[in-house]
Enzyme design. Structure first.
Site, PDB file in Angstrom:
ATOM      1  N   ASP A 256       8.820  23.484  18.380  1.00  0.00           N
ATOM      2  CA  ASP A 256       8.435  24.780  17.817  1.00  0.00           C
ATOM      3  C   ASP A 256       7.907  24.598  16.403  1.00  0.00           C
ATOM      4  OD1 ASP A 256      10.770  25.347  15.789  1.00  0.00           O
ATOM      5  OD2 ASP A 256      11.736  24.676  17.642  1.00  0.00           O
TER       6      ASP A 256
ATOM      7  N   GLY B 181      -4.437  12.384   4.676  1.00  0.00           N
ATOM      8  CA  GLY B 181      -5.729  12.365   4.002  1.00  0.00           C
ATOM      9  C   GLY B 181      -5.709  11.512   2.745  1.00  0.00           C
TER      10      GLY B 181
ATOM     11  N   ILE C 115      -5.932  10.492  -1.263  1.00  0.00           N
ATOM     12  CA  ILE C 115      -5.347  11.019  -2.498  1.00  0.00           C
ATOM     13  C   ILE C 115      -6.483  11.383  -3.448  1.00  0.00           C
ATOM     14  CG2 ILE C 115      -3.906  10.476  -4.491  1.00  0.00           C
ATOM     15  CD1 ILE C 115      -2.295   8.617  -2.708  1.00  0.00           C
TER      16      ILE C 115
ATOM     17  N   HIS D  21       3.546  21.606  21.746  1.00  0.00           N
ATOM     18  CA  HIS D  21       4.173  22.919  21.576  1.00  0.00           C
ATOM     19  C   HIS D  21       5.037  23.312  22.770  1.00  0.00           C
ATOM     20  CE1 HIS D  21       4.929  26.280  19.202  1.00  0.00           C
ATOM     21  NE2 HIS D  21       3.780  26.935  19.247  1.00  0.00           N
TER      22      HIS D  21
ATOM     23  N   SER E 118       0.845  -1.187   0.000  1.00  0.00           N
ATOM     24  CA  SER E 118       0.000   0.000   0.000  1.00  0.00           C
ATOM     25  C   SER E 118       0.887   1.246   0.000  1.00  0.00           C
ATOM     26  CB  SER E 118      -0.912  -0.009   1.229  1.00  0.00           C
ATOM     27  OG  SER E 118      -0.131   0.081   2.417  1.00  0.00           O
TER      28      SER E 118
END
Length: 448
Positions: free
Chosen positions: A422, A390, A392, A418, A272
């Site tokens: 950064d 996400g 294609i 965070h 895959s």
């Protein structure tokens, strides 16, 4: 006279009863079989299925029940021969480590030997095993050897002196496993009361009707993988998240995978896109090791991990589970694909092993398998970064001559802790990951 006879008889009965009550019972004792430590700080499990019922005859290594921890389904096997007298938990009930699962009535004498021997501590390392079993130092040179009739029968049939077999049961009792180990028929890492990840149960088959409307409210207990997700996501809420999104032109990757797909098929490997995403992430992590990190509990240190154990958020019949592929920095794309396929198959059957769920260092989630483009993934503590990939899509884009052309576009969403990562580092890492996917042949240049 009659009163005297009665008093005499009563005295004799009293003495007889006194004698009987001070004798040790030397047969058919009932022992509690307790839930052993499963590891990883697991304190309790949910009993999913019983393989025995009260009155059943059970032997060592027979399956007792299947339990579901926060991390994996586990099969519990017995360490006694005997008859099941009591089950301590109902199906879907919670059992704590160290508490009784069942009572077993076993054969044989469980009284302690009259002259137990104190074993001398040995500081010498264990000798390597040879092809012929070597008799260990006798643990029963003094006193009576403790063993059930079934174990003694195995010893007699194989012409073994039980005094030469080191017992691992209570008070040095010789178990069937000990005899089989002595014969070399059982691997050394097999233990009584072992907790083996289940290998026989299949995931439930979907019914012909995809859903059944609810007629009334139903309370669903939070158990298994879902319970683990509750704990993890609650911890994740403490993390200030930083998000970063981008899109990648994967035209070259689509062609590259198509070229390798037939070659992979010859090796019986399902290829895959995910192995490419994982390998590209590992190569980018070599340049940005601060993202392949975990934090300690007090947030005093960030531990940069040498191994790239990349986690995969996986949808299973039992809920969300996040196994990982170990040492991705040392694996080829095909090797990653093989390991990925193994985990996917295990996830479908809810057979994920505990070792596949620990020591993750970085996470990816492929939401594109279901649908969607962008997401807001949640960092999986104590890790510091995660990416959601996400689907294609064929979308119109401009080429260098300003002509509109169809392009295979994939979007990615990154999130990081965070407190220790950064935005610039996350963006540079994403750019490097993007480069490898847009130029997949560049990944070959990094192979050793």
């Amino acid at each position: 006279m009659m009163a005297a006879r009665l008093l005499g008889t009563s005295s004799r009965i009293f003495k007889l009863n006194k004698h009987l009550h001070t004798s040790k019972v030397a047969f058919m004792p009932v022992v509690q079989f307790k839930l052993s430590d499963i590891g990883e700080g697991i304190a309790e499990v949910q009993v999913k299925e019983w393989y025995v019922k009260e009155g059943d005859t059970i032997s060592q290594f027979d399956k007792v029940c299947e339990v579901q921890s926060d991390k994996a389904a586990v099969t519990i096997s017995c360490r006694y021969d005997g008859i099941v007298k009591k089950l301590y938990h109902e199906v879907d009930g919670m059992a704590r480590v160290g508490q009784a699962l069942i009572d077993v009535e076993i054969e044989g004498n469980v009284e302690e030997p009259e002259q137990p021997k104190k074993e001398a501590a040995s500081s010498s390392p264990e000798a390597p095993k040879s092809s012929a079993p070597k008799a260990p130092e006798s643990a029963h040179s003094e006193g009576k050897v403790l063993a059930t009739p079934a174990v003694r029968r195995i010893a007699i049939e194989n012409k073994i002196k039980l005094a030469e077999v080191r017992g691992t049961g209570k008070d040095g009792r010789v178990l069937k496993e000990d005899v089989l180990k002595f014969l070399g028929q059982v691997p050394a890492d097999h233990t009584s009361g072992s907790t083996n990840i289940r290998t026989t149960h299949q995931a439930p088959q979907p019914s012909s009707k995809s859903y059944e409307p609810l007629k009334e409210d139903v309370a669903v207990p939070i158990r298994g993988y879902t319970r683990a997700m509750v704990k993890t996501m609650t911890e994740a809420l403490k993390i200030p998240h930083f998000g970063y999104n981008d899109e990648i032109n994967v035209d070259s990757l689509v062609k590259y995978r198509a070229e390798l797909k037939e070659f992979a098929k010859e090796r019986h490997i399902k290829l895959s896109y995910m192995p490419f995403f994982i390998k590209a992430a590992s190569l980018a992590l070599l340049e940005y090791p601060s993202l392949n990190s975990t934090t300690d509990e007090k947030m005093e240190n960030v531990i940069h991990k040498a191994s790239h154990n990349i986690c995969l958020a996986m949808d299973t019949p039992g809920g969300l589970v996040v196994p990982n592929i170990k040492n991705c920095e040392q694996r080829s794309i095909f090797e990653i694909a093989q390991e990925l396929n193994r985990l996917l198959e295990a996830g479908k059957k809810q057979q994920i092993k505990r070792e596949d769920l620990i020591d993750g260092t970085f996470s990816l989630s492929n939401i594109g398998n279901i649908g969607g483009t962008y997401a807001s993934p949640v960092v999986f503590p104590p890790q510091v970064a995660i990416g959601a990939i996400g689907k294609i899509e064929k979308l119109p884009r401009f080429d260098k001559h300003d002509n509109v052309i169809p392009v295979n576009i994939m979007k990615v969403s990154w999130c990081a802790d965070h407190r220790v990562v950064d935005g610039a580092t996350m963006a540079r890492f994403s750019n490097r990951w993007k480069f490898y996917l847009e130029h997949p042949s560049a990944m070959l240049a990094q192979l050793k």
